[in-house]
Design a protein around this motif. Structure first.
Motif, mmCIF file in Angstrom:
data_model
loop_
_atom_site.group_PDB
_atom_site.id
_atom_site.type_symbol
_atom_site.label_atom_id
_atom_site.label_comp_id
_atom_site.label_asym_id
_atom_site.label_seq_id
_atom_site.Cartn_x
_atom_site.Cartn_y
_atom_site.Cartn_z
ATOM 1 N N THR A 9 40.140 25.069 43.875
ATOM 2 C CA THR A 9 41.410 25.633 43.420
ATOM 3 C C THR A 9 42.532 24.604 43.604
ATOM 4 N N ARG A 11 45.409 25.535 44.428
ATOM 5 C CA ARG A 11 46.304 26.129 45.419
ATOM 6 C C ARG A 11 45.959 25.664 46.830
ATOM 7 N N LYS A 15 47.125 29.886 50.498
ATOM 8 C CA LYS A 15 47.502 30.782 49.393
ATOM 9 C C LYS A 15 46.349 31.060 48.445
ATOM 10 N N ASN A 17 42.830 32.527 46.993
ATOM 11 C CA ASN A 17 41.820 33.587 47.072
ATOM 12 C C ASN A 17 40.433 32.987 47.281
ATOM 13 N N PRO A 65 38.014 29.284 41.203
ATOM 14 C CA PRO A 65 38.546 30.423 40.467
ATOM 15 C C PRO A 65 38.433 30.145 38.969
ATOM 16 N N LEU A 66 38.361 31.227 38.191
ATOM 17 C CA LEU A 66 38.398 31.074 36.737
ATOM 18 C C LEU A 66 39.850 30.859 36.321
ATOM 19 N N TYR A 67 40.100 29.783 35.621
ATOM 20 C CA TYR A 67 41.454 29.500 35.130
ATOM 21 C C TYR A 67 41.361 29.334 33.614
ATOM 22 N N VAL A 68 42.038 30.219 32.890
ATOM 23 C CA VAL A 68 42.032 30.199 31.415
ATOM 24 C C VAL A 68 40.589 30.125 30.898
ATOM 25 N N GLU A 69 39.791 31.033 31.425
ATOM 26 C CA GLU A 69 38.402 31.237 31.016
ATOM 27 C C GLU A 69 37.480 30.046 31.276
ATOM 28 N N GLN A 97 34.883 33.020 41.148
ATOM 29 C CA GLN A 97 35.576 34.314 41.248
ATOM 30 C C GLN A 97 36.753 34.299 40.281
ATOM 31 N N SER A 98 37.173 35.523 39.888
ATOM 32 C CA SER A 98 38.243 35.576 38.887
ATOM 33 C C SER A 98 39.094 36.819 39.071
ATOM 34 N N GLY A 99 40.180 36.881 38.328
ATOM 35 C CA GLY A 99 41.136 37.972 38.523
ATOM 36 C C GLY A 99 41.023 39.105 37.533
ATOM 37 N N PHE A 100 40.472 38.873 36.368
ATOM 38 C CA PHE A 100 40.473 39.902 35.335
ATOM 39 C C PHE A 100 39.156 40.665 35.350
HETATM 40 C C1 LIG Z 1 46.782 29.761 35.386
HETATM 41 C C2 LIG Z 1 45.803 30.879 35.689
HETATM 42 C C3 LIG Z 1 44.837 31.209 34.764
HETATM 43 C C4 LIG Z 1 43.921 32.266 35.014
HETATM 44 N N1 LIG Z 1 42.996 32.584 34.085
HETATM 45 C C5 LIG Z 1 42.119 33.604 34.342
HETATM 46 C C6 LIG Z 1 41.152 33.980 33.345
HETATM 47 O O1 LIG Z 1 41.067 33.411 32.266
HETATM 48 N N2 LIG Z 1 40.294 34.996 33.643
HETATM 49 C C7 LIG Z 1 40.346 35.663 34.837
HETATM 50 O O2 LIG Z 1 39.556 36.586 35.038
HETATM 51 N N3 LIG Z 1 41.265 35.332 35.802
HETATM 52 C C8 LIG Z 1 42.142 34.330 35.576
HETATM 53 N N4 LIG Z 1 43.071 33.980 36.524
HETATM 54 C C9 LIG Z 1 43.060 34.673 37.813
HETATM 55 C C10 LIG Z 1 42.406 33.813 38.906
HETATM 56 O O3 LIG Z 1 41.059 33.505 38.586
HETATM 57 C C11 LIG Z 1 42.423 34.623 40.234
HETATM 58 O O4 LIG Z 1 43.748 34.986 40.559
HETATM 59 C C12 LIG Z 1 41.793 33.827 41.361
HETATM 60 O O5 LIG Z 1 41.530 34.724 42.435
HETATM 61 C C13 LIG Z 1 42.689 32.673 41.832
HETATM 62 O O6 LIG Z 1 42.030 31.981 42.894
HETATM 63 P P1 LIG Z 1 42.817 30.904 43.804
HETATM 64 O O7 LIG Z 1 43.894 31.681 44.526
HETATM 65 O O8 LIG Z 1 41.795 30.371 44.757
HETATM 66 O O9 LIG Z 1 43.366 29.848 42.892
HETATM 67 C C14 LIG Z 1 43.990 32.968 36.265
HETATM 68 C C15 LIG Z 1 44.975 32.598 37.195
HETATM 69 C C16 LIG Z 1 45.874 31.579 36.919
HETATM 70 C C17 LIG Z 1 46.927 31.213 37.948
#
Ligand SMILES: Cc1cc2nc3c(=O)[nH]c(=O)nc-3n(C[C@H](O)[C@H](O)[C@H](O)COP(=O)(O)O)c2cc1C
Length: 120
Positions: A9, A11, A15, A17, A65-69, A97-100
């Protein structure tokens, strides 16, 4: 068994996840005497020593983390600085891991993993 973990990540640990998940994973993994070392890609000034550890270790876990798929840009950048490993005993795992809620978002990243495996 020793496991080298690369937190991918952008981050800071406090901070992230990803790192909260890793903290719990490490408690379980180390419970019976296994050991870990965690590298943090956001610490860019440490990338040279991180590359050395990547070459030296055989059991490696990339946590991201998943960032922009797909994978975070900082991870793509780091991977592109690595040379192919000569040691074919290396095993690489991934923790994603991801947020959506939509699991289909993870598929692009899953395909990327197969491309990342070191070749023989
Ligand atoms: C710029 C950005 C893009 C993201 N894109 C996705 C996404 O495409 N699909 C998804 O499920 N979550 C997405 N997320 C959510 C992150 O995967 C989720 O918040 C993750 O727990 C962040 O982990 P970190 O705190 O270790 O960076 C995105 C978050 C950010 C900040």
């Amino acid at each position: 068994m020793h496991l080298l973990i690369v937190s991918c990540t952008p981050r800071a640990k406090e901070k992230s996840n990803t790192d909260k998940i890793l903290d719990e994973l490490k408690k379980g993994y180390e419970y019976n005497g296994n050991t870990t070392e965690t590298l943090y890609l956001y610490k860019r000034n440490e990338w040279e020593s991180m590359r050395e550890k990547f070459y030296e270790n055989d059991n490696i876990l990339f946590a991201l983390p998943l960032y922009v798929e797909c994978i975070p840009g900082i991870m793509a950048e780091f991977l592109e600085t690595l040379k192919p490993k000569q040691n074919c005993n290396t095993k690489i795992g991934f923790l994603l891991q991801s947020g959506f809620a939509e699991a289909s978002q993870l598929r692009c990243c899953e395909s990327y993993y197969y491309e990342t495996q070191p070749s023989g």
